[in-house]
Write an enzyme that holds these catalytic residues in place. Structure first.
Site, short mmCIF file in Angstrom:
data_model
loop_
_atom_site.label_atom_id
_atom_site.label_comp_id
_atom_site.label_asym_id
_atom_site.label_seq_id
_atom_site.Cartn_x
_atom_site.Cartn_y
_atom_site.Cartn_z
N LYS A 39 0.98 -1.14 -0.08
CA LYS A 39 0.10 -0.03 0.18
C LYS A 39 0.95 1.34 -0.13
O LYS A 39 1.98 1.22 0.68
CB LYS A 39 -0.87 -0.04 1.23
N SER B 169 -9.53 1.56 2.99
CA SER B 169 -8.73 2.51 2.10
C SER B 169 -7.66 1.50 1.34
O SER B 169 -7.12 1.98 0.27
CB SER B 169 -8.04 3.49 2.92
N SER C 252 -10.19 -0.54 7.07
CA SER C 252 -9.39 -0.42 5.78
C SER C 252 -8.87 -1.69 5.21
O SER C 252 -8.49 -1.62 4.19
CB SER C 252 -8.37 0.70 5.83
#
Ligand code: MG
Ligand code: ZN
Lengths: 93, 499, 488
Positions: free
Chosen positions: C78, C153, C177
């Site tokens: 990420k 996210s 997330s």
């Protein structure tokens, strides 16, 4: 409902320049969020201690051992502007 | 200057920052210490790169708590760190890690000895740990500023006093005592010129007949010496009284001390009131101080200046002024006491020394510590007397030699110089330099007999009442002794022979 | 050919020299290049770094001795994890040009494993969101239906995984997330106990909640990853001293599974509800003891989060000021404008919304009524979880009340995230561990024709990863929802 003035003040406190459209949008959104959390005011919190960390850890400390950074140039490489090894900024009044 | 207009009462509190004496920063391993260039003592934590986290420096906490204990503060069981938010180029993260409502030390006091011997107790509101900001440099006349983060992240102890001070002199004496205390516990160099001690007085004035604290206070920043602190306070008090006299109230502002003009100048008042939005730093677990931890620190607490002041008067009978100077350096007091114990040692082991007055020896030792020794240390740039070549044992021997007449005062200075520069024992040096004082009665008597025989006229004159001739005969004797005769002995023996 | 293989299969291929790390890496780089246009799951592809790391891994593989679990295996991170020398944006404009001078602790661990970084995945800007739509680089698409969100996210990580562009990916969770996008993309996700995995070097969202975890194709893989990523870090004062030595154990006979009543909320999609109920029956068949329980203040979780999270965000984002790194406004005429214009141009709407909200709840006069009160109610939630974990070993619940919604829906609602994550936020506030596993497909309530993945989560007590892993393993040992793949 937050006033536009209040939102403006928040913008200046947080150092974000907001256009007038943005101000109005934020006024609506922030007010919606504050409405959303309004219900918390009815929860009985008597006798409850604030909880700001969940780990329960105490006294996490490091020994006082200095270490010279060997990648300072990589740090400086990200600077928008430098002069003579200093970070250069607009005049501080 | 401390004259204050009738009925007006200054109310002064101080905020003092001292830089804690650690090897690395408050929340990361970047080195402390002076750097020749900008942005040397930095790393990713100091510049607040995205993703970095703080880790507390154990030694900084220990030094802070030591200082807190020395300031007679209560150390709570738990203490936490908070974030204080404001934007400024020297503050890398947009917040300073500080302590808001649970500082490491609370409610203490410092007893300050005033020049008249009176003790003034100054309350300590609190002391807390925090990280320092960097330094902004403003090149004159140019449209930019420069930022150096060398100092950013340095561990600080912020000490806040109660508004107990009433004069600039009290403030200075308090600051001097505080400086001694934090130096004694090893918490800080507390050097105002170098910025490892900084002071911000909060000054207001109570009107005649008024009770409680005034409704305003003026903070003065940018003070880097005790003298300026005193001067700034002495500038502010009449300025504020004048406004009060005219029925006004001084503005609650932050002033800066302008050292060129010797005035305080209002610093650009900020458009928005400060709103620091403190909240507990989620990155840092709380500190817990156990009774064992605190007991351990207490057991390592050195004797503090106030106690030392009393003890040195009682135990050594030193003059208050000498004590004040002596206790400015903790290591010098240790050295002095080592010399004293060596003197006592001499007295028990040396027959000649036994006859000497210990009180006189101690006073002499104190004088030598404060004068010749301190001067020599200063010019050699040595802070620690133990780093010099003069051992307390040799120091004591020299004092005994002076006191028992083995060496004259002026010759002792020459010997001491050599001891300081090259090391060595004073008697050897004295012999090498041929500076021994002749105190041996037999030797002096032999010379006197010779002098009297050679100067029959002067002897006759003296006996006829010419006191002047006595001086002549002393001179002749000293000359024959090559200046190294013990003057007391020469006088005494000459008188006896001339009877 | 190599996509969708589990870690143990890749380990075997590499250890038996059936394929080299360089070949494997090229294979995935090729897939990313040819397919990611459709998914927008990567912000940066690190081809050169990947090939260099793969070559190093091959050298290591050729030398005698045992190979680390992840040696030579590619992964994606990420774009919130700082990678030295590799641009790290947090999917924001303010960090568009930011090249970290240092590695996050977990990145260092993966380098020690001789893992291969394929690239940095998309996310909601600074992880603010539940859809990836707040990314400054456009939303990622759900590989099951590219007109829908992947969730967020960590949506770039789960989309890449679901599309077979990497064998596993680093992800982070602050309040859903990991679990939400894992659920919406049909992959497995591990949200660790707060303090289990170092946060050092991962760009902070809300520091008291941020947990660094992973998404993969199975719970078995998550266990391998958890054993590598976990551990106390001297650079992160909030990591615990627990050692992680998780084992593969799918025996759940007698495991007490609580079904918290409050997690079956009104408005939950019928298809989701049906799949979760089916899954619970499956667990019962495996010998678990199912018990309905109550965590009464659950619904306040999102409200508490809506205060605490922006407060910490406002603070953490203060450092982006245009002075030391990142975007710096060229139009500014004064120092004040450097701050105000940089932050205006550099932050998206959601970041601004959260900064202003956070500034408000921390400001003088409002702190007690909002921030302080919220943190007290947070204590209440923690206490309730502690109570309920006296009765049961794990809790089972949906990871999301609905399947993936269409792209665009979130943007119009400032409360979208708080509602989408209402089933994940309470346990996040308490710092508890969880896994989300695929448990079937359901029709979206908006009438879309594709059936979308449904996620089941197991939550455990603090440091109770092993129990949630066991539950997930047991479930995956008798189901194959986690082996379903979207059509290419
Ligand atoms: Mg202050
Ligand atoms: Zn301070």
């Amino acid at each position: 409902m937050l006033t536009l003035d209040e939102v403006k003040k928040l913008g200046s406190l947080a150092r974000i320049e907001l256009s007038s459209e943005e101000l109005e949008q934020m006024q609506k959104d922030l007010s919606a969020i504050l409405d959303y959390v309004e219900e918390l005011k009815s929860v009985d919190v008597s006798g409850l201690e604030v909880l700001s960390q969940v780990t329960g850890l105490v006294n996490v400390q490091r020994q006082d051992e200095p270490k010279l950074c060997d990648f300072r140039d990589d740090i400086f490489a990200n600077a928008p502007e430098m002069k003579d090894g200093y970070y250069k900024v607009k005049a501080i009044l | 200057m401390d004259e204050v207009k009738d009925g007006y009462k200054p109310v002064i509190g101080l905020e003092i920052h001292v830089q804690l004496k650690t090897k690395s920063k408050m929340f990361g391993p970047a080195p402390m210490g002076e750097a020749e260039e900008a942005n040397v003592n930095i790393d990713e934590i100091v510049t607040g790169e995205p993703g970095v986290l703080p880790v507390v420096n154990k030694e900084a906490v220990r030094l802070g708590v030591m200082a807190g204990l020395a300031l007679n503060c209560t150390i709570p069981e738990f203490s936490k760190f908070d974030r204080k938010h404001y934007f400024y180029p020297d503050l890398p993260k947009g917040y300073q890690i500080s302590q808001y409502d649970e500082p490491i030390a609370q409610k203490g006091y410092v007893n300050v000895t005033m020049p008249d011997g009176r003790i003034k107790r100054v309350g300590i509101t609190r002391a807390h740990l925090e990280e320092d900001a960097g330094k902004n440099v403003h090149p004159e006349g140019l449209p930019y500023s420069l930022v150096d983060y060398n100092r950013a992240g340095a561990p600080l102890l912020e000490i806040v006093t109660d508004p107990d001070l009433e004069t600039a002199e009290e403030a200075r004496l308090f600051l001097e005592e505080l400086q001694r205390i934090v130096r004694y516990v090893g918490a800080s160099d507390a050097d105002m010129e170098k910025g490892s001690m900084r002071c911000e007085p909060n000054i207001s004035v109570r009107k005649p007949g008024e009770e409680g604290l005034p409704k305003y206070k003026v903070e003065v920043k940018n003070i880097n010496s005790f003298r300026f602190a005193e001067a700034a306070i002495n500038y502010e008090i009449p300025r504020q009284i004048e406004i009060l006299e005219q029925g006004g109230m001084p503005k609650q502002v932050t002033m800066g001390w302008n050292e060129k003009e010797s005035v305080t100048v209002e610093q650009r008042s900020k458009e928005e009131a400060n709103d620091y939005r403190y909240f507990p730093d989620p990155d840092l677990p709380v500190l817990q101080f156990t009774p064992e931890y605190l007991d351990d620190l207490r057991s390592r607490m050195p004797e503090l200046p106030a106690a030392k002041r009393v003890r040195f008067a009682e135990e050594y009978g030193l003059k208050p002024a000498d004590i004040d100077t002596l206790i400015n350096s903790k290591t010098l007091t240790y050295y002095f006491e080592d010399v004293v114990s060596e003197l006592r040692e001499w007295q028990t082991s040396d027959d000649a020394a036994k006859k000497l007055d210990i009180q006189k020896l101690i006073s002499k030792a104190a004088n030598w510590c404060l004068q010749d020794f301190s001067a020599a240390l200063n010019s050699a740039n040595l802070k620690d007397p133990y780093e010099s070549r003069v051992s307390p044992e040799n120091f004591a021997e020299l004092i005994v030699m002076i006191e028992n007449g083995t060496i004259s005062g002026s010759a002792a200075k020459t010997v001491f110089k050599v001891m300081f520069e090259k090391g060595g024992e004073p008697d050897n040096i004295m012999q090498d330099l041929g500076l021994a004082q002749v105190s041996d009665e037999g030797a002096i008597e032999a010379i006197i007999d010779q002098v009297l025989a050679e100067n029959a006229k002067a002897v006759a004159d003296y006996k006829a009442g010419a006191e002047k001739s006595f001086g002549f005969l002393v001179g002749q004797t000293m000359k024959a002794l090559k200046g190294q005769g013990n003057p007391g002995k020469v006088n005494e023996l000459l008188r006896k022979k001339l009877l | 050919m190599f996509e969708y293989l589990e870690l143990s299969e890749l380990r075997n291929l590499l250890d038996t020299k059936q394929i080299s790390s360089v070949e494997l890496t090229k294979y995935f780089l090729h897939r990313i290049k040819s397919l990611d246009e459709k998914y927008n799951s990567f912000v940066t592809v690190t081809e050169d770094v990947a090939l260099a790391q793969a070559a190093q891994a091959d050298e290591f593989l050729a030398s005698p001795g045992e190979n680390p679990a992840l040696c030579g295996i590619p992964y994606a991170a990420k774009d919130l994890f700082c990678t030295k020398g590799v641009r790290t944006t947090a999917s924001s404009k303010i960090l568009d040009n930011y090249v970290p001078p240092y590695d996050a602790t977990v990145i260092t661990k993966l380098k020690e494993q001789k893992s291969v970084l394929l690239g940095k995945t998309n996310l909601d800007q600074f992880a603010h969101g539940s859809s990836t739509e707040t990314s400054a680089y456009g939303p990622s698409k759900n590989p099951w239906d590219t007109s829908r969100i992947p969730g967020g996210s960590s949506g770039g990580s789960t989309a890449a995984l679901a599309a077979g562009l990497c064998p596993w990916a680093l992800a982070t969770e602050t309040g859903g997330s990991i679990r939400l996008p894992a659920s919406l993309c049909g992959v497995s996700g591990w949200k660790p106990t707060y303090g289990r995995v170092s946060r050092y070097g991962c760009i902070a969202m809300a520091s008291s909640l941020d947990s660094m975890g992973a998404v993969a194709y199975s719970v078995k893989d998550l266990i391998i990853l958890a054993n590598v990523l976990s551990g106390q870090d001297p650079k992160d004062s909030t990591t615990g001293h627990k050692t992680a030595n998780f084992t593969v154990n799918s025996d759940i006979k007698g495991l007490r599974i609580g079904i918290p009543r409050e997690y079956f909320i009104e408005g939950m999609e019928a298809g989701v509800k049906a799949k979760i109920e089916e899954a619970i029956k499956e667990m019962e068949k495996l010998g678990a003891v199912i018990k309905e329980v109550s965590v009464p203040h659950t619904r306040y979780g999102s409200l508490v989060y809506a205060i605490v999270c922006p407060a910490e965000i406002a603070s953490n984002l203060s450092r982006y000021d245009g002075i030391r790194y990142g975007l710096s406004s060229k139009e500014a005429k004064s120092l004040y404008e450097v701050y105000a214009k940089t932050r205006d141009a550099g932050f998206g709407d959601e970041a601004k919304r959260r900064i202003l909200t956070g500034t408000y709840v921390l400001s003088a006069g409002y702190y007690d009524a909002y921030y302080k009160r919220a943190q007290k109610i947070r204590r209440l939630l923690v206490n309730e979880f502690e109570e309920v974990f006296k009765e049961v070993d794990v809790l089972a619940a949906p990871s999301s009340p609905n399947v993936a919604v269409a792209i665009g829906e979130a943007a119009s609602n400032p409360l979208f995230g708080y509602i989408a994550d209402q089933l994940n936020i309470p346990s996040s506030l308490a710092g508890l561990p969880a896994v989300s596993v695929p448990c079937g497909f359901a029709a979206p309530s908006d009438g879309g024709s594709t059936h979308m993945p449904v996620g089941l989560q197991f939550m455990g007590p603090q440091w109770g990863e092993q129990a949630v892993f066991n539950a997930g393993l047991a479930y995956q040992s008798v189901t194959d929802w986690h082996k379903q793949r979207p059509k290419a």
